[in-house]
Design a protein around this motif. Sequence first.
Motif, PDB file in Angstrom:
ATOM      1  N   HIS A  47     -20.192  -3.641  14.576  1.00  0.00           N
ATOM      2  CA  HIS A  47     -18.884  -3.708  15.257  1.00  0.00           C
ATOM      3  C   HIS A  47     -18.311  -2.290  15.258  1.00  0.00           C
ATOM      4  O   HIS A  47     -18.174  -1.662  14.204  1.00  0.00           O
ATOM      5  N   HIS A  49     -15.628   0.797  16.260  1.00  0.00           N
ATOM      6  CA  HIS A  49     -14.401   1.506  16.634  1.00  0.00           C
ATOM      7  C   HIS A  49     -14.748   2.991  16.606  1.00  0.00           C
ATOM      8  O   HIS A  49     -15.741   3.373  15.966  1.00  0.00           O
ATOM      9  N   ARG A 251     -19.695 -11.137   8.265  1.00  0.00           N
ATOM     10  CA  ARG A 251     -19.440  -9.737   8.610  1.00  0.00           C
ATOM     11  C   ARG A 251     -19.014  -9.002   7.347  1.00  0.00           C
ATOM     12  O   ARG A 251     -18.099  -9.440   6.646  1.00  0.00           O
ATOM     13  N   GLU A 255     -14.787  -1.440   7.586  1.00  0.00           N
ATOM     14  CA  GLU A 255     -13.567  -1.815   8.312  1.00  0.00           C
ATOM     15  C   GLU A 255     -12.743  -2.794   7.474  1.00  0.00           C
ATOM     16  O   GLU A 255     -11.525  -2.729   7.451  1.00  0.00           O
TER      17      GLU A 255
HETATM   18 ZN    ZN Z   1     -12.410  -4.153  14.547  1.00  0.00          ZN
END
Ligand code: ZN
Length: 307
Positions: A47, A49, A251, A255
Amino acid sequence: MRDKVIITAAITGAIHTPTMSPHLPITPKQIADEAVRAYEAGAAVAHIHVRNPENGQPVGSLDLFRETITDIKNRCPIIMCLTTGGAYGQTIEQRVSVVREFQPELASCNAGSLNFALFPLASKIDKFKFSWEEEFLRASEDSIFPNTFKTLREYATIFQESGTRPEMEVYDLGMISNVAFLVDRGYVRSPIYLQFVLGVLGGASATIENLIHLQKTAHETFKGLQWSVCAAGRYQLPLCTAALVMGGNVRVGLEDNLYLEKGVLAKSNADQVEKIVRIARELGREPATPDEARQILGLKGLDRVRF
Ligand code: ZN
Ligand code: KMH
């Protein structure tokens, strides 16, 4: 595939700041290196960013996204789930532009608005490394993470046009009803893939009871439900372990949690991936490869993205 578990690594996010851990990846190269290491450790999904490489501030720059995801694509077959949650201060249009521009296989789609509060983290820090950090954290006391029904409808349309599967981020019970509304109107197609995000101040707390209730409600609401869980800070490992027992996906990543165990910072996302892989195997769950995860989630494939 019943015993396979899809492990996502949420590489850097837009919550933690550089002062909190020297291991938080910042530059496109660091983020890509971390995604590759997470893949090697057993993650099927990264995932993504991005951050300003100079000071670590979360940003929505398409150029930084391009540099990062192209590098990852050149180095390993991991599925990339791009954020449309973005970061505090970005507009709705900026947040979704990664889907329009890159047409990824998978992207996050936040299933409702909430008070996404990070401000308690600020009081734990005496001296910040960069000037933006304290204000960034404190501002969340008086801001809302906006995902109105109009936004959800518009996002869902862009996802469909791009062939991108939405990973619906669910922070609380009412968001399951929001997703049900989108399915009912045909904006989001079944089967639904939900990520339960627990332990955010402003959303449901990270308890096993909450996870069970959310999962049961979602299971009764959506035919063929696929789901995963992530949880903030020290709740990451216990909630992911519960999900493994319940047959869900998990997950991990910096983060959501900067630590590997109490008082010990994770040096890499891969540390957390390795740990959850060990637990999964003890519980009879084998990590899905990216290609297996593509098959399970019905993704279009890396040859059909635009980067
Ligand atoms: Zn995120
Ligand atoms: N940046 C947070 C406000 C996502 O990636 O879609 C929300 C977030 C979720 O990180």
